[in-house]
Design an enzyme around this catalytic site. Structure first.
Site, PDB file in Angstrom:
ATOM      1  N   GLU A  54       9.513 -41.141  -5.663  1.00 41.66           N
ATOM      2  CA  GLU A  54       8.756 -42.183  -6.357  1.00 41.66           C
ATOM      3  C   GLU A  54       9.712 -43.146  -7.076  1.00 41.66           C
ATOM      4  OE1 GLU A  54       5.135 -42.301  -9.708  1.00 41.66           O
ATOM      5  OE2 GLU A  54       6.335 -40.485  -9.397  1.00 41.66           O
ATOM      6  N   LYS A 135      -0.432 -45.962  -5.623  1.00 43.56           N
ATOM      7  CA  LYS A 135      -0.766 -44.726  -6.334  1.00 43.56           C
ATOM      8  C   LYS A 135      -2.146 -44.849  -6.967  1.00 43.56           C
ATOM      9  CE  LYS A 135       1.418 -41.620  -9.772  1.00 43.56           C
ATOM     10  NZ  LYS A 135       2.614 -41.486 -10.635  1.00 43.56           N
ATOM     11  N   CYS A 175       3.106 -38.769  -6.137  1.00 42.97           N
ATOM     12  CA  CYS A 175       3.186 -37.860  -7.283  1.00 42.97           C
ATOM     13  C   CYS A 175       1.836 -37.341  -7.768  1.00 42.97           C
ATOM     14  CB  CYS A 175       3.975 -38.526  -8.417  1.00 42.97           C
ATOM     15  SG  CYS A 175       4.744 -37.333  -9.558  1.00 42.97           S
TER      16      CYS A 175
END
Length: 573
Positions: A54, A135, A175
């Site tokens: 990330e 994300k 994540c």
């Protein structure tokens, strides 16, 4: 953008590589070069899908750099350079993490014009960005502050992204997405046959096992293999531990990279009919609890000094266990030639303290100097005598000694460029058992998140590791076994003014790390007087902690980014 693949059967094998590397925040040129070089090497070794962690392009966390339009423009240019750099590798798909402005916000030029940013993962192929995922789950707890900067892909109206890589349909997650069911299910609903997760998950003790457990649950829930590419290295007070891994659709860990080491983890996905895929890769052993904490501390010191350009470290060596542990960590992190120690005895320093300090410096082979502070101490007292007339000596005179030492260490730092490593532990920082501009003076607080009981445990562990390797114990045994003392007055010990450390640390953990109330802690069997004293000291000394150097975070709640209590407050529960 979405890039949903066709329903073609996957190729028999997909060779993937997880780039576990150590970026530097803001070093876009250096990060691009590191990613490109690692990707080329992985490609030469057979990988056709290469995954970075990330925010690998700019480093994580970039914090308020994300509010600067110039930084965002530089990130966009770096992404284009990276794509062009690898354009000749025609069948390579590189997944890279980076910040991205929403298209309609890209023309804004002032930070006060709120820019909507995405925490993005883009697929680079054929010299261009062929797909970008945003994300969806933005953490805003502990050390995370992502909602300050980003909007989620869900809020931006962006859906899942599944890309075709050599006939395999690969779903992208970033994540926190993988800690929730919906993003993975969304990718599966678009035909994903495997998931890749880009991660920058800060270390705390026990976190690596928790990650593997949660990713195993996610893989089982969606029935897909999952590849987890993780960051490694230190960034200010945060450390990333690597240990990238892959789990199969049944949740079994089938490959794991070493902890705290930059490396590339190669993973092979084999088609296996209705079972989805089988995985194969190398398997590093997990570290023991003490070993992973030690490596986190070493990594934090090494990268803080290295990335900020400090040539070495200076430590005030007292003959006590805290400074001894800091010295052992520093030597492991930097090498003996970059560490210097200074013993500064006062009139109250026991002979065994300077003897043990000299012994430890000899064992580790560091430069060691001794500067007696009695002349300076007497000079300060003489200067202040007219103003202190009629007043008995108290902690004022104790603190003068600590501040003389801090001044001497900072003078050496200014002259040499080396950074002073402070030696206070979490128990002391919690209760204010430390001196502003004295033992708190310095640039990096190595063990500020280690409770005193953990200081003892790690010291014994490090000695045991040395013995097992046929080496001399770095920390003399007497330093570990003698009662701790600040040695600022005759016959002083820490327990003159603090509860026993096993009691203090247990109360500290419950109150500060677990947010238990005073009544809950008393109900758990602790003496009310001890609980009241420790919790009162924690509140009273917030003003000191705000002026302390940052240090390595090794618990899930440290006195740092994830502790934001007001200094001025009358709340006492």
């Amino acid at each position: 953008m979405n890039a949903v693949s066709s329903a073609a059967a996957p190729a028999p094998v997909l060779n993937a590589a997880l780039l576990q590397f150590n970026p530097t925040v803001g070093d876009l040129g250096g990060n691009v070069r590191a990613i490109a070089d690692a990707a080329r090497q992985a490609y030469a070794e057979g990988a056709r899908l290469v995954v970075t962690p990330e925010m690998a392009l700019c480093g994580y966390p970039p914090e308020d750099l994300l509010l600067r339009p110039a930084f965002l423009h530089a990130c966009e240019a770096a992404l284009s350079r990276l794509a062009a750099e690898l354009a000749d590798l025609a069948d390579l798909h590189l997944v890279v993490g980076h910040p991205q402005r929403l298209q309609e916000d890209a023309t804004r030029t002032r930070s006060w014009q709120v820019q909507r940013l995405l925490n993005a993962a883009s697929v680079l192929h054929g010299g261009r960005v062929c797909a970008t995922y945003a994300k969806r789950e933005l953490p805003n707890y502990q050390v995370f502050d992502e909602r300050r900067y980003f909007v989620s892909g869900r809020e931006a109206g962006l859906g899942p992204v599944v890309v075709d890589v050599n006939g395999w349909r690969v779903g992208l997650l970033v994540c926190e997405d993988a800690w929730f069911e919906e993003p993975a299910q969304a990718a599966a609903s678009q035909g994903a046959q495997a998931l890749v997760v880009l991660n920058a998950s800060p270390f705390h003790a026990g976190k690596s096992a928790e990650r593997e457990q949660r990713m195993a649950e996610r893989a089982r829930q969606v029935g897909l293999p999952l590849l987890y590419a993780h960051l490694v290295g230190g960034q200010d007070e945060i450390v990333f531990d690597g240990a990238s891994f892959a789990v199969d659709a049944a949740g079994r860990v089938m490959a794991r990279a070493p902890s705290f080491e930059p490396c590339t983890l190669h993973v092979r996905l084999h088609a296996n009919g209705l079972a989805g895929a089988q995985l194969a890769g190398s398997m590093a052993a997990p570290l023991s609890p003490e070993a992973e904490i030690w490596q986190a501390l070493v990594t934090g010191v090494r990268d803080y000094l290295g990335k900020n350009g400090f040539p070495g470290a200076i430590i005030g060596l007292s003959g006590g266990i805290d400074s001894a542990l800091v010295l052992a960590i520093a030597v492991d992190a930097l090498g003996a030639d970059r560490v210097r120690t200074v013993m500064m005895p006062s009139p109250y320093t026991a002979d065994i303290s300077w003897i043990d300090a000299r012994d430890m410096a000899d064992r580790l082979g560091v430069q060691h100097d001794e500067i007696a502070i009695a002349p300076e101490f007497e000079a300060f007292k003489a200067s202040l005598a007219p103003l202190f007339a009629g007043r008995a000596e108290d902690t004022t005179e104790e603190n003068i000694q600590a501040r003389i030492r801090g001044t001497l260490l900072m003078a050496l730092s200014n002259k040499t460029g080396a950074i002073v490593l402070t030696t206070g532990n979490k128990s002391e920082m919690a209760t204010g058992y430390c001196t502003l501009y004295g033992d708190m003076a310095g640039g990096f607080a190595v063990i500020k998140d280690l409770a005193k009981t953990l200081v003892y445990r790690l010291s014994r562990w490090r000695n045991a590791q040395a013995v097992a390797a046929g080496q001399v114990e770095p920390i003399p045994d007497r330093i570990i076994t003698r009662p701790p003392s600040a040695e600022l007055r005759p016959d002083q010990t820490d327990q003159d003014s603090l509860p026993e450390y096993d009691v203090l640390d247990a109360i500290l953990e419950r109150y500060m790390e677990l947010d238990q109330s005073i009544e809950q802690i008393v109900a758990a069997g602790f003496d009310r007087a001890d609980v009241d004293k420790v919790t009162r000291l924690i509140k009273l000394n917030e003003y000191k902690r705000r002026q302390a150097p940052i240090g390595v975070r090794i618990t899930h709640r440290s006195f740092g980014r994830d502790w934001r209590y007001p200094i001025t407050s009358r709340f006492r529960a």
